[in-house]
Design a protein around this motif. Structure first.
Motif: not given
Length: 68
Positions: A21-24
């Motif tokens: 994910t973008d968060y990752d």
């Protein structure tokens, strides 16, 4: 394979991985930056591999956003 090509290929692979994910990307990059800062603050040499992964993560993250 040159280092730049290697970095680009790894960044492309990570950017196209739907499991990430973008968060990752943001969190991992933040962790790497914090570790580089910690190492620099105790005046130790920063491992080249750590700098390489920071570059890969930045490129993958920007690719994911549609930047070049």
């Amino acid at each position: 394979m040159t280092v730049t090509t290697d970095i680009q290929a790894e960044a492309e692979r990570l950017a196209s991985d739907p499991r990430l994910t973008d968060y990752d990307f943001w969190r991992t990059l933040k962790n790497v930056d914090n570790e580089i800062y910690r190492i620099a603050s105790i005046r130790q040499p920063i491992p080249i591999e750590m700098l390489r992964w920071r570059r890969i993560l930045k490129r993958a993250r920007s690719r994911r956003r549609g930047w070049k």
